[in-house]
Design a protein around this motif. Structure first.
Motif, PDB file in Angstrom:
ATOM      1  N   UNK A  85      26.944  37.571  19.524  1.00  0.00           N
ATOM      2  CA  UNK A  85      25.745  36.921  20.047  1.00  0.00           C
ATOM      3  C   UNK A  85      25.860  35.406  19.916  1.00  0.00           C
ATOM      4  N   UNK A  86      26.460  34.958  18.824  1.00  0.00           N
ATOM      5  CA  UNK A  86      26.613  33.525  18.555  1.00  0.00           C
ATOM      6  C   UNK A  86      27.893  33.289  17.770  1.00  0.00           C
ATOM      7  N   UNK A  87      28.447  32.094  17.938  1.00  0.00           N
ATOM      8  CA  UNK A  87      29.587  31.664  17.140  1.00  0.00           C
ATOM      9  C   UNK A  87      29.366  30.210  16.756  1.00  0.00           C
ATOM     10  N   UNK A  88      29.722  29.884  15.549  1.00  0.00           N
ATOM     11  CA  UNK A  88      29.562  28.507  15.118  1.00  0.00           C
ATOM     12  C   UNK A  88      30.139  28.269  13.741  1.00  0.00           C
ATOM     13  N   UNK A  89      29.740  27.134  13.185  1.00  0.00           N
ATOM     14  CA  UNK A  89      30.217  26.730  11.863  1.00  0.00           C
ATOM     15  C   UNK A  89      29.018  26.594  10.927  1.00  0.00           C
ATOM     16  N   UNK A  90      29.162  27.104   9.708  1.00  0.00           N
ATOM     17  CA  UNK A  90      28.120  26.938   8.698  1.00  0.00           C
ATOM     18  C   UNK A  90      28.633  26.015   7.601  1.00  0.00           C
ATOM     19  N   UNK A  91      27.796  25.062   7.211  1.00  0.00           N
ATOM     20  CA  UNK A  91      28.152  24.076   6.202  1.00  0.00           C
ATOM     21  C   UNK A  91      27.328  24.244   4.928  1.00  0.00           C
ATOM     22  N   UNK A  92      26.556  25.329   4.804  1.00  0.00           N
ATOM     23  CA  UNK A  92      25.692  25.475   3.625  1.00  0.00           C
ATOM     24  C   UNK A  92      26.527  25.654   2.357  1.00  0.00           C
ATOM     25  N   UNK A  93      25.947  25.282   1.248  1.00  0.00           N
ATOM     26  CA  UNK A  93      26.648  25.359  -0.032  1.00  0.00           C
ATOM     27  C   UNK A  93      27.084  26.787  -0.352  1.00  0.00           C
ATOM     28  N   UNK A  94      26.229  27.768  -0.067  1.00  0.00           N
ATOM     29  CA  UNK A  94      26.603  29.161  -0.361  1.00  0.00           C
ATOM     30  C   UNK A  94      27.842  29.586   0.421  1.00  0.00           C
ATOM     31  N   UNK A  95      27.893  29.283   1.718  1.00  0.00           N
ATOM     32  CA  UNK A  95      29.079  29.643   2.518  1.00  0.00           C
ATOM     33  C   UNK A  95      30.313  28.896   2.035  1.00  0.00           C
ATOM     34  N   UNK A  96      30.141  27.637   1.661  1.00  0.00           N
ATOM     35  CA  UNK A  96      31.292  26.865   1.166  1.00  0.00           C
ATOM     36  C   UNK A  96      31.834  27.473  -0.118  1.00  0.00           C
ATOM     37  N   UNK A  97      30.945  27.816  -1.037  1.00  0.00           N
ATOM     38  CA  UNK A  97      31.406  28.415  -2.295  1.00  0.00           C
ATOM     39  C   UNK A  97      32.022  29.789  -2.054  1.00  0.00           C
TER      40      UNK A  97
END
Length: 142
Positions: free
Chosen positions: A23-35
Motif C-alpha cells: 500500500x505504501x513504501x517509504x523511510x522511517x526515521x523514528x528512534x524506535x525503528x533506528x534502534x
C-alpha cells in the motif's frame, strides 16, 4: 492477485511471501525503528495483513511489543528482523530488505523530525506521519 515476493530472515529459518503490491513504501526515521534496525533509517513496505504469509518457520518467530503500535517480529535462531504488525493502522510492515525481489519505490519519509541522517532526495519529509495515517501531516525541510 498480483506478483508474489518471497523473503526470509538472515539465516533462512523463517520464510515469508508478500503477494500483490504494498500500500505504501517509504523511510522511517523514528528512534524506535533506528534502534530496532541498528541503522540510521528503516526502509518500510506496508501491506494489508492478509497479503503477507509465513510459509516456513512460524515456530521460530519471536514477537516483541515495546508499545501496542508495533509488534516487531524476528527469528529466534539468527535474530534477523522479518516484519512488524501495526494493529492500529491495520497494516503489516515487511522490511524492504526482507523481500529483495520487490522494487523499492519510496514515496516519503516519516518521523523526519527525529532523523540522524539527512537525506536529500526530493521526497516529502513528514515531521511525524501523514494526516491520513494519524499524524499531523506537517512536513519539514530536507
Amino acid at each position: 492477485m498480483g506478483e508474489t515476493h518471497k523473503g526470509a530472515c538472515f539465516c533462512g529459518a523463517v520464510e515469508i511471501e508478500a503477494t500483490g503490491a504494498p500500500a505504501l513504501m517509504g523511510y522511517c526515521h523514528c528512534e524506535d525503528c533506528r534502534k530496532w534496525s541498528a541503522g540510521p533509517v528503516n526502509a518500510f513496505t506496508l501491506w494489508a495483513p492478509d497479503s503477507v504469509k509465513v510459509t516456513k518457520g512460524e515456530d521460530s518467530i519471536l514477537t516483541y511489543a515495546k508499545t501496542d503500535r508495533s509488534l516487531r517480529k524476528s527469528c529466534t535462531k539468527c535474530g534477523g528482523h522479518i516484519m512488524s504488525a501495526h494493529p492500529g493502522m491495520g497494516m503489516t510492515d515487511v522490511y524492504a530488505s526482507t523481500i529483495p525481489s520487490l522494487k523499492f519505490e519510496p514515496a516519503f519519509h516519516v518521523f523526519y523530525a527525529e532523523t540522524v541522517l539527512k537525506i536529500v532526495d526530493g521526497l516529502p519529509k513528514f515531521r511525524d506521519m501523514p494526516k491520513d495515517a494519524g499524524g499531523s501531516g506537517e512536513t519539514v525541510p530536507e
